[in-house]
Design an enzyme around this catalytic site. Structure first.
Site, mmCIF file in Angstrom:
data_model
loop_
_atom_site.group_PDB
_atom_site.id
_atom_site.type_symbol
_atom_site.label_atom_id
_atom_site.label_comp_id
_atom_site.label_asym_id
_atom_site.label_seq_id
_atom_site.Cartn_x
_atom_site.Cartn_y
_atom_site.Cartn_z
ATOM 1 N N GLY A 40 0.830 -1.207 0.000
ATOM 2 C CA GLY A 40 0.000 0.000 0.000
ATOM 3 C C GLY A 40 0.861 1.252 0.000
ATOM 4 N N ASP A 243 4.608 -2.674 -7.522
ATOM 5 C CA ASP A 243 3.917 -1.553 -6.862
ATOM 6 C C ASP A 243 4.096 -0.271 -7.669
ATOM 7 O OD1 ASP A 243 3.182 -3.228 -4.782
ATOM 8 O OD2 ASP A 243 5.027 -2.832 -3.672
HETATM 9 O O1 RIB Z 1 5.692 -5.423 -3.214
HETATM 10 C C1 RIB Z 1 6.800 -5.281 -2.381
HETATM 11 C C2 RIB Z 1 6.364 -5.170 -0.963
HETATM 12 O O2 RIB Z 1 5.753 -6.359 -0.557
HETATM 13 C C3 RIB Z 1 7.474 -4.944 0.028
HETATM 14 O O3 RIB Z 1 7.749 -3.584 0.234
HETATM 15 C C4 RIB Z 1 7.004 -5.660 1.275
HETATM 16 O O4 RIB Z 1 6.715 -4.817 2.338
HETATM 17 C C5 RIB Z 1 5.786 -6.463 0.843
HETATM 18 O O5 RIB Z 1 4.673 -5.890 1.320
#
Ligand code: RIB
Length: 299
Positions: A40, A243
């Protein structure tokens, strides 16, 4: 355009090795750091670095890690007004091994488990003021489905990055604007009885599948499958690349880009993010993405 992320905030214990160990194997590591993470928080930071106006909804423990993670969000331009500090549970932690262009992650939810219906109810009037809400699977699934319902009721576009993989009820899929699994998550969630193309065509302009070194794919309403190939990178650390892609895609699609432009942009942003250490360490600014895209277009 105001974006909200309802999701996890972790501290990442990231260790670098030549490769990821096999089952039962011990390997020497050559760098260990504690860096900001959480899918997040990472997605919120990715958006903010690119210039988005973004607020984080989530929970941290009443501890040094929690304070450091909130401060990091602020320093990156993410609004943290709605982040709640909870007593008696530590801030979420992820144990990450990075090696040979790949990674493995184990997450201990900690305070992320406190992102429950009552927290959402306490934030509901604020949350419903956003133009897009972005979710992942690192908070309780019940909360994820509850927020999807709320957003759908109030006609707010909602993006679900279903990581880590967990089943998504059909009615939640129906109410979600975009779903963005990676290949492994897509296989676990949607099964393996269809080819990727068949699966994408079953959910046109809804399902985006990120495919690591093979890029990212979706199906357009016209029935055309769109494959955006990966941009070559000098990879240091792939954690946070998904992300970055998700954050950049949400920001650009919310800003009115076509799906194709948003995916190209997000794909380049994700590739740039792998060139530095840490989930957030390499997340690019808008200028960096623009320069990289211009370079890609040069003959
Ligand atoms: O997508 C990477 C993330 O996945 C990392 O930052 C770790 O905290 C996990 O949540």
């Amino acid at each position: 355009m105001k974006l909200a992320v309802v999701g996890s905030i972790n501290i990442d214990q990231t260790v670098m090795a030549d490769r990821i160990p096999n089952k039962g194997e011990t390997l020497p590591g050559h760098d260990l750091q504690f860096v900001p993470g959480g899918k997040g928080a990472n997605q919120a930071v990715a958006m903010a670095r690119l210039g988005a106006e973004v607020s984080m909804f989530g929970c941290v423990g009443n501890d040094d890690n929690g304070r450091r993670m909130v401060e990091n969000l602020r320093a990156n331009g993410v609004d943290t007004e709605f982040v709640k500090t909870v007593d008696g549970i530590p801030t979420g932690i992820a144990i990450i091994t990075v090696g040979d262009n790949d990674n493995t992650i184990i997450v201990v939810a900690g305070a992320n488990a406190a992102v429950d219906r009552s927290y959402i109810d306490s934030m509901k009037n604020r949350l419903l003021k956003y133009d897009m809400v972005v979710l992942q699977h690192e908070i309780p699934l019940d909360t994820v489905h509850y927020v999807v319902d709320l957003c759908s009721e109030h006609h707010i576009p909602v993006v679900l990055n279903p990581a880590p993989a967990a089943g998504i009820p059909a009615e939640v899929i129906e109410k979600t604007t975009w779903i963005t699994p990676n290949e492994h998550e897509a296989a676990l969630i949607f099964g393996t009885d269809r080819t990727m193309e068949e699966l994408l065509l079953a959910y046109p302009e809804k399902l985006v599948i990120t495919r690591g070194s093979k890029g990212v794919s979706t199906a357009l309403a016209s029935g055309r499958i769109l494959h955006v190939p990966v941009r070559p990178a000098k990879v240091v650390d792939t954690s946070g690349a998904g992300d970055t892609l998700n954050g950049a895609f949400c920001f650009r699609i919310a800003s009115g880009d076509t799906i194709e432009d948003a995916l190209r942009y997000a794909n380049t942003a994700a590739s740039l993010s792998t060139e530095k250490f840490g989930a957030q360490g390499g997340m690019p600014t808008a200028t960096e993405v623009k320069l990289a895209l211009e370079k890609e277009e040069q003959p």
